[in-house]
Design a protein around this motif. Structure first.
Motif, PDB file in Angstrom:
ATOM      1  N   SER A 159      29.662  66.699  24.656  1.00  0.00           N
ATOM      2  CA  SER A 159      30.098  65.966  25.843  1.00  0.00           C
ATOM      3  C   SER A 159      30.389  64.502  25.550  1.00  0.00           C
ATOM      4  N   HIS A 160      29.696  63.941  24.543  1.00  0.00           N
ATOM      5  CA  HIS A 160      29.930  62.536  24.216  1.00  0.00           C
ATOM      6  C   HIS A 160      31.213  62.320  23.418  1.00  0.00           C
ATOM      7  N   LEU A 161      31.846  63.408  22.949  1.00  0.00           N
ATOM      8  CA  LEU A 161      33.036  63.275  22.111  1.00  0.00           C
ATOM      9  C   LEU A 161      34.193  62.655  22.886  1.00  0.00           C
ATOM     10  N   LEU A 162      34.369  63.071  24.147  1.00  0.00           N
ATOM     11  CA  LEU A 162      35.482  62.568  24.957  1.00  0.00           C
ATOM     12  C   LEU A 162      35.376  61.070  25.183  1.00  0.00           C
ATOM     13  N   ILE A 183      38.094  54.757  21.385  1.00  0.00           N
ATOM     14  CA  ILE A 183      38.963  54.546  20.208  1.00  0.00           C
ATOM     15  C   ILE A 183      40.393  54.308  20.635  1.00  0.00           C
ATOM     16  N   LEU A 184      40.857  55.093  21.641  1.00  0.00           N
ATOM     17  CA  LEU A 184      42.233  54.926  22.106  1.00  0.00           C
ATOM     18  C   LEU A 184      42.427  53.574  22.794  1.00  0.00           C
ATOM     19  N   ARG A 185      41.390  53.058  23.427  1.00  0.00           N
ATOM     20  CA  ARG A 185      41.505  51.749  24.079  1.00  0.00           C
ATOM     21  C   ARG A 185      41.431  50.606  23.067  1.00  0.00           C
ATOM     22  N   ALA A 208      36.886  50.662  19.675  1.00  0.00           N
ATOM     23  CA  ALA A 208      36.163  51.142  18.502  1.00  0.00           C
ATOM     24  C   ALA A 208      37.155  51.609  17.464  1.00  0.00           C
ATOM     25  N   SER A 209      36.753  51.590  16.215  1.00  0.00           N
ATOM     26  CA  SER A 209      37.624  51.993  15.115  1.00  0.00           C
ATOM     27  C   SER A 209      37.246  53.383  14.646  1.00  0.00           C
ATOM     28  N   LEU A 210      38.251  54.170  14.313  1.00  0.00           N
ATOM     29  CA  LEU A 210      38.007  55.542  13.859  1.00  0.00           C
ATOM     30  C   LEU A 210      37.397  55.564  12.458  1.00  0.00           C
ATOM     31  N   PHE A 211      37.707  54.531  11.648  1.00  0.00           N
ATOM     32  CA  PHE A 211      37.286  54.527  10.243  1.00  0.00           C
ATOM     33  C   PHE A 211      36.227  53.472   9.950  1.00  0.00           C
ATOM     34  N   ASP A 212      35.581  53.009  10.985  1.00  0.00           N
ATOM     35  CA  ASP A 212      34.500  52.047  10.785  1.00  0.00           C
ATOM     36  C   ASP A 212      33.213  52.817  10.518  1.00  0.00           C
ATOM     37  N   TRP A 213      32.924  53.022   9.219  1.00  0.00           N
ATOM     38  CA  TRP A 213      31.776  53.872   8.845  1.00  0.00           C
ATOM     39  C   TRP A 213      30.436  53.175   9.038  1.00  0.00           C
ATOM     40  N   SER A 214      30.488  51.884   9.249  1.00  0.00           N
ATOM     41  CA  SER A 214      29.236  51.148   9.413  1.00  0.00           C
ATOM     42  C   SER A 214      28.737  51.126  10.835  1.00  0.00           C
TER      43      SER A 214
END
Length: 784
Positions: A592-595, A601-603, A606-612
């Protein structure tokens, strides 16, 4: 004596000194005790006065007028006569006395002198003897020195001889050891000549001794790699050993093939008797001839088994096992397959399971006994027979598995589980020992397949027959169904017939749930059964509650509640013997938290590739594990408790609802008065006495009392009749009726208290006429 010893005429010698030294040492080393000394003193006193010698005559002293006359007799060794002397005056007496003393001294000195002379002679004799002894000792010392010289020479000679003997022995041992070591190398030519001889074969009397000698040579050469050309000899010995083992393998294979050919020829000759051929696994022709072959091969096979620690013989023994199993499998495979196929055509699945397992156990036991004749030391290892038993077990497994997959009847599956678990694994395999341990994996595999099929069919049964059960009209015909059952019981009891089954009055999903769980409890593992039991109890409770609502609409709310109480009590009672926990933990993946993460990320938040950060791709796509624990038994208890409370309140309102309404209104009036209301009209209206209130006049109170009394006399017995119809256990009815009774009595107690405080005794006696609390309690107790 000391005076005598001091005379110059006494010779002094070493003997006298030794004598005195001895006396002195004696006194020092052996002193006298006080008692002994006292005895010596007493003795000295006793002899202090010496008597006259016996040779002296008694003196006769006569006193005459003219002078003194003394007559004395002297008896000595020289003169035995008597001497008579007449003493006239004092001078004569002194003279006589002087002569007498001289005679006594002479006599005493003569005795001591004689003793001294004797001692002197003895001392001279001792000195002479001592001189001789000294000379003898000197001679003895010389002789001893000569003896020691001779002994030394002799010992030296003996030591030299011993060294020579030991040296000779070492040389002999060295020569023997060298000869023994060389014998191992010399054996190569002898063994090779014997093995390559055209007359040499496995049955030859010298074959096994030569093989043993060859093994000894190989062991010796490999344990002494320091010898010259050791590797060359090792290779040659190994070649001879390989040739010998190849001869053994060929011999074993030849005997087994020959025996198999004889058995197959005997079976073909008896092909006209098909019954005998189909039962040929037990026939003597298959086993007797192989036992004869075992006697022929036994010396060779025992020799191989005795050398099992050596890897080449282990390989050889394994290969012999394989050859044996291949030949045996070629004989019994067709017969076993034919027999199991006949079972599958004629018998149902449980009978097929029982007959197939029993037949396979019999075949494998006979094969193990025959294998023990060939390989007595290897028969304990059941894996040696695996190439033979595994294909035979596969026939039975391949026959049973398709039938198990298509079997949908729970009773049949439970019966198969009982056959495999109790009869086959529990009794037959355990009773017949480890010889059949090779069959256990196959039987356990079949049992696991049955468990899997049984679990699947149980879940399907719970889903179709319990959760999705569609009740018929007759299933919801309550209380008519219970009334018919009661009438049937009365008819049966009057006609002395067997009473009808109580479960016929149960709601079908309940009966199916209890039956299903009773069958599965002893067939499935506890973990699997716990999950199924939790699911079955949960859906059964839900199904009963749905039926209760339908019955409440169709008959009455009370019938629906009693129906639900009855069946929940039965369900709780029936699952109590199952020693399991009905608590099950469910784990689910939550996305449920995925959406929300994707939106951020779309806004651009947050970054999709920010591993930290926590919004990285890995964390975003990682699900959450949600755990929830469900306890079907506790849920059942809660549902039962809630339903009982609803039923208690329903009956309480049905009987004493007018009283409860009256008490509620009185309480509201008193609360309003205590709040100090500013509205004078309302306050004046409320401030009137209770009996002057419109709802609390004596006539109104008498009416509500009459309604409650009528309900107790008419409605409450009907309720008790329904309870007896639904709840046949008196203790259960008593437990359920106890809070109802308490509520009715409590309502009457409150009304009694209000009447005493607000109404006159005449109103209470003439108009209200309420029953007393003890009478009410007795009246309620009679209803049970």
């Amino acid at each position: 004596m000391s005076a005598t010893a001091a005379k110059p005429g006494v010779p002094k010698s070493g003997a006298i000194s030794k004598g005195y030294n001895f006396a002195y040492n004696w006194e020092q080393n052996a002193p006298l005790t006080e008692q002994q000394q006292a005895a010596i003193v007493a003795l000295s006193h006793a002899v202090a006065e010496r008597p006259f010698p016996p040779n002296l005559a008694k003196e006769e002293v006569a006193k005459q007028e003219n002078g003194l006359t003394i007559s004395t007799k002297h008896n000595t060794a020289e003169d035995s006569g008597s001497i008579e002397t007449v003493l006239v005056n004092t001078n004569q007496f002194y003279k006589w006395f002087t002569d007498l003393e001289a005679a006594m001294k002479s006599e005493t000195e003569e005795k001591y002198q004689h003793y001294v002379n004797t001692l002197t002679e003895r001392i001279q004799t001792c000195d002479s003897i001592l001189n001789q002894v000294d000379e003898t000792l000197e001679l003895f010392n010389d002789l001893q020195l000569q003896h020691e010289a001779v002994a030394t020479k002799t010992r030296t000679l003996h030591d030299a001889c011993d060294r020579l003997v030991m040296e000779k022995q070492r040389l002999i041992e060295f020569a023997d050891s060298l000869r023994n070591k060389l014998n191992y190398f010399d054996e190569l030519e002898n063994v090779a000549t014997s093995f390559y001889s055209p007359n040499m074969n496995v049955t030859h009397e010298n074959f096994l001794p030569l093989l043993k000698r060859l093994d000894e040579c190989i062991s010796y050469v490999e344990s002494n790699p320091q010898y010259a050309e050791c590797n060359v000899y090792s290779v040659k010995f190994r070649q001879l050993q390989s040739r010998a083992l190849a001869m053994i393998r060929s011999h074993v294979l030849s005997v087994l093939k020959s025996t198999s050919s004889q058995v197959q020829a005997a079976i073909r000759s008896s092909a006209r008797d098909k019954v005998a051929v189909s039962e040929g696994v037990e026939a003597s022709v298959i086993y007797v001839r192989f036992k004869a072959a075992a006697n022929e091969l036994k010396p060779v096979l025992e020799e191989i088994e005795s050398r099992k620690p050596r890897k080449e013989y282990v390989q050889m023994l394994t290969e012999c096992h394989k050859l044996y199993c291949e030949q045996r499998l070629s004989l019994v495979r067709g017969i076993v397959h034919q027999r199991i196929s006949e079972f599958a055509k004629k018998e149902a699945l449980p009978s097929l399971t029982r007959s197939g397992c029993a037949y396979l156990i019999q075949v494998c036991q006979l094969e193990h006994q025959l294998f023990d004749h060939f390989f007595p030391s290897s028969s304990e290892d059941v894996s040696s027979l695996a190439p033979l038993t595994d294909p035979l077990c596969t026939y039975l497994y391949d026959t049973l598995r398709p039938k198990l997959i298509h079997e949908a009847n729970l009773d049949v599956l439970c019966e198969i589980v009982d056959i495999l678990k109790v009869e086959v694994l529990g009794e037959q395999l355990s009773r017949r020992g480890e010889s059949l341990a090779g069959l256990r994996p196959t039987f356990e595999r079949i049992l696991a397949d049955v468990h899997e099929r049984l679990t699947f069919r149980a879940r399907t049964h719970i889903r179709d027959e319990i959760a999705n059960y569609l009740p018929l009209d007759e299933d919801l015909d309550y209380p008519a169904k219970l009334e018919q059952s009661t009438e049937a019981k009365l008819e049966v009891s009057s006609s002395d017939q067997n009473p009808p089954d109580v479960s016929r009055t149960w709601y079908p999903p309940l009966e199916k749930t209890i039956t299903c769980l009773s069958k599965l409890y002893r067939c499935l593992e506890q973990a699997v059964f716990t999950g199924l039991a939790q699911e079955a109890v949960e859906v059964c409770s839900s199904s009963i509650q749905k039926a209760s609502k339908l019955i409440a609409k169709r008959s009455s709310t009370m019938d629906g509640q009693l129906f639900l109480i009855k069946h929940l009590l039965i369900l709780r009672e029936q699952i109590a013997p199952f020693d399991i926990e009905f608590s099950v933990t469910h784990k689910e993946l939550d996305f449920s938290h995925l959406l929300e993460h994707l939106r951020r990320i779309l806004r651009g938040q947050a970054s999709l590739f920010d591993w930290s950060r926590s919004t990285s791709l890995a964390r975003t796509l990682s699900p959450r594990v949600l755990e929830s624990q469900t306890d079907a038994k506790k849920e059942l208890e809660r549902s039962l408790k809630a339903t009982c409370e609803e039923f208690i309140m329903l009956v309480t309102k049905l009987v004493v609802d007018p009283m409860l309404s009256f008490v509620t209104k009185v309480t509201a009036v008193k609360v309003a008065l205590s709040s100090g209301n500013q509205n004078q009209k309302v306050e004046s209206a409320i401030a009137k006495p209770l009996k002057d209130q419109a709802f609390a006049t004596p006539e109104k109170v008498a009416e509500l009392v009459q309604k409650v009394s009528s309900a107790i006399q008419h409605e409450l017995p009907n309720v008790m009749g329904k309870m007896k119809l639904y709840l046949q256990n008196p203790s259960t009815r008593a437990i359920l009726f106890k809070p109802i009774k308490t509520n009715i009595v409590e309502a009457h107690v409150q009304v009694h208290s209000l009447l005493k405080s607000e109404y006159s005794p005449e109103d209470i006696k003439n108009i209200l006429n309420m029953v007393s609390i003890p009478e009410l309690q007795a009246q309620l107790d009679n209803l049970l």
